[in-house]
Design an enzyme around this catalytic site. Structure first.
Site, PDB file in Angstrom:
ATOM      1  N   GLU A  95       0.833  -1.205   0.000  1.00 29.75           N
ATOM      2  CA  GLU A  95       0.000   0.000   0.000  1.00 29.75           C
ATOM      3  C   GLU A  95       0.864   1.251   0.000  1.00 29.75           C
ATOM      4  O   GLU A  95       2.041   1.203   0.351  1.00 29.75           O
ATOM      5  CB  GLU A  95      -0.882   0.014   1.267  1.00 29.75           C
ATOM      6  CG  GLU A  95      -2.343  -0.298   1.005  1.00 29.75           C
ATOM      7  CD  GLU A  95      -3.088   0.821   0.279  1.00 29.75           C
ATOM      8  OE1 GLU A  95      -2.501   1.603  -0.486  1.00 29.75           O
ATOM      9  OE2 GLU A  95      -4.309   0.902   0.500  1.00 29.75           O
ATOM     10  N   ASP A  96       0.267   2.367  -0.403  1.00 28.70           N
ATOM     11  CA  ASP A  96       0.990   3.641  -0.350  1.00 28.70           C
ATOM     12  C   ASP A  96       0.966   4.231   1.057  1.00 28.70           C
ATOM     13  O   ASP A  96       1.991   4.631   1.586  1.00 28.70           O
ATOM     14  CB  ASP A  96       0.427   4.632  -1.385  1.00 28.70           C
ATOM     15  CG  ASP A  96      -1.091   4.825  -1.290  1.00 28.70           C
ATOM     16  OD1 ASP A  96      -1.753   4.141  -0.473  1.00 28.70           O
ATOM     17  OD2 ASP A  96      -1.617   5.660  -2.042  1.00 28.70           O
ATOM     18  N   ASP A  99      -3.998   5.152   6.718  1.00 32.51           N
ATOM     19  CA  ASP A  99      -4.502   6.309   7.454  1.00 32.51           C
ATOM     20  C   ASP A  99      -5.434   5.788   8.551  1.00 32.51           C
ATOM     21  O   ASP A  99      -4.973   5.343   9.588  1.00 32.51           O
ATOM     22  CB  ASP A  99      -5.196   7.223   6.445  1.00 32.51           C
ATOM     23  CG  ASP A  99      -5.567   8.568   7.026  1.00 32.51           C
ATOM     24  OD1 ASP A  99      -4.727   9.175   7.698  1.00 32.51           O
ATOM     25  OD2 ASP A  99      -6.709   9.024   6.796  1.00 32.51           O
ATOM     26  N   PHE A 148      -1.385  16.034   4.879  1.00 33.21           N
ATOM     27  CA  PHE A 148      -1.675  15.403   3.598  1.00 33.21           C
ATOM     28  C   PHE A 148      -0.413  15.407   2.737  1.00 33.21           C
ATOM     29  O   PHE A 148       0.245  16.427   2.588  1.00 33.21           O
ATOM     30  CB  PHE A 148      -2.809  16.131   2.882  1.00 33.21           C
ATOM     31  CG  PHE A 148      -3.420  15.294   1.797  1.00 33.21           C
ATOM     32  CD1 PHE A 148      -4.420  14.383   2.086  1.00 33.21           C
ATOM     33  CD2 PHE A 148      -2.966  15.398   0.483  1.00 33.21           C
ATOM     34  CE1 PHE A 148      -4.956  13.579   1.084  1.00 33.21           C
ATOM     35  CE2 PHE A 148      -3.508  14.608  -0.523  1.00 33.21           C
ATOM     36  CZ  PHE A 148      -4.508  13.708  -0.213  1.00 33.21           C
ATOM     37  N   ASP A 155      -1.432  10.980  -4.634  1.00 35.01           N
ATOM     38  CA  ASP A 155      -2.023  12.083  -5.385  1.00 35.01           C
ATOM     39  C   ASP A 155      -2.852  13.029  -4.531  1.00 35.01           C
ATOM     40  O   ASP A 155      -3.283  12.697  -3.424  1.00 35.01           O
ATOM     41  CB  ASP A 155      -2.956  11.528  -6.473  1.00 35.01           C
ATOM     42  CG  ASP A 155      -4.264  10.995  -5.871  1.00 35.01           C
ATOM     43  OD1 ASP A 155      -4.205  10.095  -4.998  1.00 35.01           O
ATOM     44  OD2 ASP A 155      -5.347  11.493  -6.246  1.00 35.01           O
ATOM     45  N   ARG A 161       1.339  12.566  -8.617  1.00 36.27           N
ATOM     46  CA  ARG A 161       1.833  11.200  -8.401  1.00 36.27           C
ATOM     47  C   ARG A 161       3.266  11.038  -8.900  1.00 36.27           C
ATOM     48  O   ARG A 161       4.026  10.230  -8.391  1.00 36.27           O
ATOM     49  CB  ARG A 161       0.959  10.177  -9.152  1.00 36.27           C
ATOM     50  CG  ARG A 161      -0.442  10.016  -8.594  1.00 36.27           C
ATOM     51  CD  ARG A 161      -1.098   8.782  -9.219  1.00 36.27           C
ATOM     52  NE  ARG A 161      -2.544   8.780  -9.067  1.00 36.27           N
ATOM     53  CZ  ARG A 161      -3.193   8.290  -8.019  1.00 36.27           C
ATOM     54  NH1 ARG A 161      -2.519   7.780  -7.010  1.00 36.27           N
ATOM     55  NH2 ARG A 161      -4.509   8.318  -7.967  1.00 36.27           N
TER      56      ARG A 161
HETATM   57  P1  IMP Z   1      -7.551   4.688   5.031  1.00 36.52           P
HETATM   58  O1  IMP Z   1      -8.582   3.718   4.558  1.00 36.52           O
HETATM   59  O2  IMP Z   1      -8.145   5.802   5.842  1.00 36.52           O
HETATM   60  O3  IMP Z   1      -6.403   4.022   5.760  1.00 36.52           O
HETATM   61  O4  IMP Z   1      -7.016   5.452   3.767  1.00 36.52           O
HETATM   62  C1  IMP Z   1      -5.999   4.990   3.002  1.00 36.52           C
HETATM   63  C2  IMP Z   1      -6.123   5.521   1.585  1.00 36.52           C
HETATM   64  O5  IMP Z   1      -6.459   6.921   1.537  1.00 36.52           O
HETATM   65  C3  IMP Z   1      -4.768   5.405   0.943  1.00 36.52           C
HETATM   66  O6  IMP Z   1      -4.631   4.175   0.267  1.00 36.52           O
HETATM   67  C4  IMP Z   1      -4.730   6.597   0.013  1.00 36.52           C
HETATM   68  O7  IMP Z   1      -5.263   6.231  -1.249  1.00 36.52           O
HETATM   69  C5  IMP Z   1      -5.628   7.629   0.632  1.00 36.52           C
HETATM   70  N1  IMP Z   1      -4.845   8.637   1.385  1.00 36.52           N
HETATM   71  C6  IMP Z   1      -4.817   8.804   2.729  1.00 36.52           C
HETATM   72  N2  IMP Z   1      -4.020   9.808   3.100  1.00 36.52           N
HETATM   73  C7  IMP Z   1      -3.469  10.296   1.956  1.00 36.52           C
HETATM   74  C8  IMP Z   1      -2.513  11.359   1.694  1.00 36.52           C
HETATM   75  O8  IMP Z   1      -1.977  12.052   2.577  1.00 36.52           O
HETATM   76  N3  IMP Z   1      -2.222  11.564   0.377  1.00 36.52           N
HETATM   77  C9  IMP Z   1      -2.759  10.833  -0.639  1.00 36.52           C
HETATM   78  N4  IMP Z   1      -3.640   9.833  -0.425  1.00 36.52           N
HETATM   79  C10 IMP Z   1      -4.004   9.569   0.856  1.00 36.52           C
HETATM   80 MG    MG Z   2      -4.300   3.905  -1.806  1.00 38.68          MG
END
Ligand code: IMP
Ligand code: MG
Length: 175
Positions: A95-96, A99, A148, A155, A161
């Site tokens: 994963e990137d 959060d 962020f 992105d 990206r």
């Molecule tokens: P989660 O489900 O809240 O853990 O969100 C994770 C997803 O939200 C990641 O896979 C990203 O695609 C997106 N995301 C969360 N924070 C960021 C950020 O700071 N920059 C870009 N994408 C983010």
């Molecule tokens: Mg993602």
């Protein structure tokens, strides 16, 4: 616009951390049937860089998701599924950023139901301050503050990206 981005990790810092992770993965997965699964689109650069530095035979596969609502709603849907059957394989989900944890939790639950031999997660970035769901992340590139970030795959509205570094962006300043 790029002057609104404050560098958090340089290209060099990313490269050396990815090297360390690849090293770890290479020793942990010796004699396993490793399948790297990239979550499109954010983890694309991270996964391809990581894969090239893992000194083991491996397979790569890709899935794509869409999320509805802002994070905490946690409604995730797979829009492009894996091509490969992962039953009996050692799957490392890449994963990137994690959060709240909803996205990764959903993906892990879904992939686990396909009976891999093992399933672990690797995230380039970990924003622990916002975690809602408890997630077991075996590999983490960097922990980041509650800001962020964009670049190296991540992105903001599909932009940034391709930046070779990771930076903090303040969306309200972009207009
Ligand atoms: P989660 O489900 O809240 O853990 O969100 C994770 C997803 O939200 C990641 O896979 C990203 O695609 C997106 N995301 C969360 N924070 C960021 C950020 O700071 N920059 C870009 N994408 C983010
Ligand atoms: Mg993602």
């Amino acid at each position: 616009m790029l002057d609104k981005i404050q560098i958090l990790f340089t290209e060099e810092q990313i490269r050396s951390r990815v090297d360390e992770l690849a090293h770890q993965v290479s020793s942990d997965y010796k004699n396993h049937e490793l399948v790297l699964v990239a979550v499109l689109r954010g983890s694309i650069f991270f996964t391809t860089d990581l894969a090239r530095r893992i000194a083991l035979p491996l397979a790569m596969d890709f899935l794509s998701i869409s999320s509805y609502g802002e994070g905490s709603e946690g409604v995730v849907r797979i829009t492009k599924d894996l091509e490969q059957n992962i039953a009996g394989k050692d799957v490392l989900l890449v994963e990137d950023i994690v959060d709240t944890g909803f996205t990764l939790k959903y993906l892990l639950r879904t992939l686990l139901s396909r009976n891999p031999n093992s399933l672990e997660a690797c995230s380039l970035l970990d924003r622990k301050a916002r975690r809602i769901i408890d997630i077991d992340l075996k590999y983490v590139g960097f922990e980041i503050p509650d800001r962020f970030v964009v670049g190296y795959g991540l992105d903001y509205k599909q932009q940034f990206r391709n930046l070779p570094y990771i930076g903090v962006i303040q969306p309200d300043k972009l207009g």
